[in-house]
Write a protein that holds these residues in place. Structure first.
Motif, PDB file in Angstrom:
ATOM      1  N   ALA A  20       0.840  -1.200   0.000  1.00 48.59           N
ATOM      2  CA  ALA A  20       0.000   0.000   0.000  1.00 48.59           C
ATOM      3  C   ALA A  20       0.877   1.252   0.000  1.00 48.59           C
ATOM      4  N   LYS A  21       1.941   1.231   0.784  1.00 47.43           N
ATOM      5  CA  LYS A  21       2.872   2.366   0.817  1.00 47.43           C
ATOM      6  C   LYS A  21       3.571   2.531  -0.522  1.00 47.43           C
ATOM      7  N   GLU A  22       3.973   1.412  -1.123  1.00 48.94           N
ATOM      8  CA  GLU A  22       4.624   1.469  -2.434  1.00 48.94           C
ATOM      9  C   GLU A  22       3.679   2.058  -3.482  1.00 48.94           C
ATOM     10  N   ALA A  23       2.434   1.628  -3.468  1.00 49.98           N
ATOM     11  CA  ALA A  23       1.453   2.145  -4.428  1.00 49.98           C
ATOM     12  C   ALA A  23       1.210   3.634  -4.202  1.00 49.98           C
ATOM     13  N   GLU A  24       1.177   4.049  -2.938  1.00 49.90           N
ATOM     14  CA  GLU A  24       0.982   5.467  -2.629  1.00 49.90           C
ATOM     15  C   GLU A  24       2.163   6.297  -3.127  1.00 49.90           C
ATOM     16  N   ARG A  25       3.381   5.792  -2.911  1.00 51.95           N
ATOM     17  CA  ARG A  25       4.586   6.500  -3.362  1.00 51.95           C
ATOM     18  C   ARG A  25       4.707   6.568  -4.879  1.00 51.95           C
TER      19      ARG A  25
END
Length: 141
Positions: A108-113
């Protein structure tokens, strides 16, 4: 009841990702069917596209991407602002998948970044990240 689902989710109909039905109880499978039956008419996705996704085929299909987003939102494991409900995700994760919550949070963090702003695109990227990290424990319904 809805908090038992993840994906995804975890994403799950009559076939459930790469994990077999025996990894879930009747309650989980019933909730998964309900979510599937709710999200298919909302998004208009075809069962063929869902079946492909269950087998790791991430088609560039807007209806499929919106279906995946629908599963997460309707299951209440994700808010409309795309923040995750850690407690609900933890409760929904099959015990067999010991690092699944952490992997989803990392994805989720990777997708947000990534800078993706469309919710259905970002959640689809998150789910693909999870699949790429652990295809044997991928869940989709």
């Amino acid at each position: 009841m809805k908090l038992i689902l993840f994906i995804a989710v975890v994403s799950f109909s009559s076939v459930y990702g790469l994990l077999r039905d025996e990894h879930y109880g009747d309650f989980f499978l019933n909730v998964a069917r309900q979510l599937h039956n709710k999200c298919v008419p909302i998004t208009g996705v075809t069962q063929d596209k869902i079946d492909g996704l269950k087998n790791g085929v991430f088609a560039d299909d807007e209806k499929l991407k919106r279906y995946v987003l629908c599963l997460w939102i309707v299951s209440e494991e994700m808010n409309p602002d795309l923040s995750m409900h850690m407690e609900k995700l933890t409760k929904a994760m099959p015990k067999k998948i010991t690092n699944g919550v952490k992997m989803y949070m990392d994805c989720a963090k990777e997708a947000e970044r990534s800078g993706i702003t469309e919710p259905h695109e970002r959640v689809y990227k998150m789910v693909k990240c999870y699949y790429d990290a652990d295809p044997e424990n991928f869940i989709m319904f």
